[in-house]
Write a protein that holds these residues in place. Structure first.
Motif, short mmCIF file in Angstrom:
data_model
loop_
_atom_site.label_atom_id
_atom_site.label_comp_id
_atom_site.label_asym_id
_atom_site.label_seq_id
_atom_site.Cartn_x
_atom_site.Cartn_y
_atom_site.Cartn_z
N TYR A 1 -3.24 6.67 -2.32
CA TYR A 1 -2.13 6.48 -1.40
C TYR A 1 -1.36 5.22 -1.80
CZ TYR A 1 -4.23 9.71 2.01
OH TYR A 1 -4.73 10.81 2.65
N GLN B 1 1.08 2.27 0.01
CA GLN B 1 1.60 1.69 1.26
C GLN B 1 2.68 0.67 0.91
OE1 GLN B 1 -1.03 -0.66 3.89
NE2 GLN B 1 -0.18 0.50 5.60
N PHE C 1 4.38 1.89 5.50
CA PHE C 1 4.41 3.34 5.45
C PHE C 1 3.44 3.82 4.37
CE2 PHE C 1 5.45 7.52 5.74
CZ PHE C 1 6.22 8.05 4.71
N LEU C 2 2.51 4.67 4.75
CA LEU C 2 1.44 5.13 3.86
C LEU C 2 1.72 6.56 3.44
CD1 LEU C 2 -1.38 3.94 2.95
CD2 LEU C 2 -2.35 5.38 4.71
N ILE D 1 0.66 9.79 0.61
CA ILE D 1 -0.28 10.28 -0.39
C ILE D 1 0.43 10.44 -1.73
CG2 ILE D 1 0.08 12.73 0.11
CD1 ILE D 1 -3.00 13.06 -0.33
N ILE E 1 -3.40 17.86 -5.62
CA ILE E 1 -2.16 17.43 -4.98
C ILE E 1 -1.47 16.43 -5.90
CG2 ILE E 1 -1.15 16.11 -3.08
CD1 ILE E 1 -2.02 18.72 -2.07
N GLU F 1 2.10 14.56 -5.26
CA GLU F 1 3.24 14.52 -4.35
C GLU F 1 4.46 13.87 -4.99
OE1 GLU F 1 3.69 15.50 -0.90
OE2 GLU F 1 2.09 16.84 -1.57
N PHE G 1 -8.77 18.02 4.20
CA PHE G 1 -8.15 16.80 4.68
C PHE G 1 -8.77 16.38 5.99
CE2 PHE G 1 -5.40 16.58 1.23
CZ PHE G 1 -5.01 17.86 0.92
N GLN H 1 -5.58 12.71 13.38
CA GLN H 1 -6.56 11.64 13.21
C GLN H 1 -5.92 10.30 13.55
OE1 GLN H 1 -8.40 11.98 9.27
NE2 GLN H 1 -7.90 14.16 9.23
N VAL I 1 -2.78 16.70 9.88
CA VAL I 1 -2.94 17.75 8.89
C VAL I 1 -2.25 18.98 9.48
CG1 VAL I 1 -4.53 19.23 7.62
CG2 VAL I 1 -5.12 16.84 8.06
N THR J 1 -2.01 21.01 4.72
CA THR J 1 -1.20 20.06 3.97
C THR J 1 -1.94 18.73 3.88
OG1 THR J 1 -0.18 19.32 6.01
CG2 THR J 1 0.92 21.10 4.81
N LEU K 1 -2.76 14.80 4.49
CA LEU K 1 -2.56 13.94 5.64
C LEU K 1 -1.19 13.30 5.60
CD1 LEU K 1 -5.78 11.83 6.31
CD2 LEU K 1 -4.67 13.43 7.85
N PHE L 1 0.88 10.35 7.43
CA PHE L 1 0.70 9.20 8.30
C PHE L 1 2.01 8.81 8.98
CE2 PHE L 1 -3.54 7.48 7.65
CZ PHE L 1 -3.98 8.22 6.57
N GLY L 2 1.88 8.34 10.21
CA GLY L 2 3.00 7.74 10.90
C GLY L 2 3.18 6.31 10.44
N LYS L 3 4.12 5.61 11.05
CA LYS L 3 4.44 4.24 10.63
C LYS L 3 3.58 3.21 11.33
CE LYS L 3 9.13 5.34 9.26
NZ LYS L 3 10.57 5.12 9.46
#
Lengths: 115, 111
Positions: free
Chosen positions: A35, A37, A42-43, A45, A56, A58, A101, B33, B92, B97, B99, B101-103
């Motif tokens: 990942y 960040q 903002f994180l 993948i 995967i 991306e 996941f 999650q 997910v 798909t 994961l 993530f939000g901010k």
């Protein structure tokens, strides 16, 4: 015992250089991830590997090349580093039986600064 | 974009108070999650809630999920200074798909 470890913790380098980040997990997980960040936390993948196989990718520039010599290791090599690559890179792993996941276990991160 | 949105972006409370953080998402999910990230550290998994579940508890944490509203909340009861961290929801989506993530919500618990 560290479950997911990354080296180095900090990486400061010049634009145009090539660098690698290593990741190892001792949890016996089948799936590993990278990942990124950014500075706004903002994180996102980048890659996922299951049993050494890429599952995967991306839309990451091909300057980034992951390599998984075995299911416990997933390394990230970055060619021709650019200023925009500065970020924190996290490795993670998960157990296949929890779903592709499911719960993810993260490493401590590698803080990359490109000058 | 499938990215979830946490609300509020930042929250500051006194020790002992409850903290509530919300997460909204846009498309159907398999699971949602919650993770915690202390400053300068990696993310730590807190709770996973599946799409057919409505509520889960873990110690002082309570997570609810409302799939009709496409939202989830994380409640931390009797907060402590050590709860100071950023909290992220991750989803997910249907089709397994990756994961998303939000901010995050930055929580500060003041002793």
């Amino acid at each position: 015992d560290t479950a997911v470890s990354q080296t180095p913790k900090y990486l400061v380098t010049q634009m145009g250089n090539d660098k690698s980040i290593k990741c190892e997990q001792n949890l016996g997980h089948d799936t590993m991830y990278w990942y990124k960040q950014d500075s706004k936390k903002f994180l996102k993948i980048m890659f996922s590997y299951n049993n050494k196989e890429l599952i995967i990718n991306e839309t990451v520039p091909n300057r980034f090349s992951p390599k998984s010599p075995d299911k416990a290791h997933l390394n990230l090599h970055i060619n021709s580093l650019e200023l925009g690559d500065s970020a924190v890179y996290f490795c993670a792993s998960s157990q296949a039986t929890s779903g592709r996941f499911g719960t993810q276990y993260f490493g401590p991160g590698t803080r990359l600064l490109v000058l | 974009s499938q990215q979830g949105e946490e609300d509020p972006q930042a929250l500051s409370i006194q020790e002992g108070e409850n903290a509530t953080m919300n997460c909204s998402y846009k498309t159907s999910i398999n699971n949602l999650q919650w993770y915690r990230q202390n400053s300068g550290r990696g993310l730590v998994h807190l709770i996973l809630i599946r799409s057919n579940e409505r509520e889960k508890h873990s110690g002082r944490l309570r997570v609810t999920l409302d799939t009709s509203k496409k939202s989830s909340s994380l409640l931390i009861t009797a907060s402590r200074a050590a709860d100071t961290a950023s909290y992220f929801c991750a989803t997910v989506h249907t089709g397994n798909t990756p994961l998303v993530f939000g901010k995050g919500t930055r929580l500060s618990v003041i002793a």
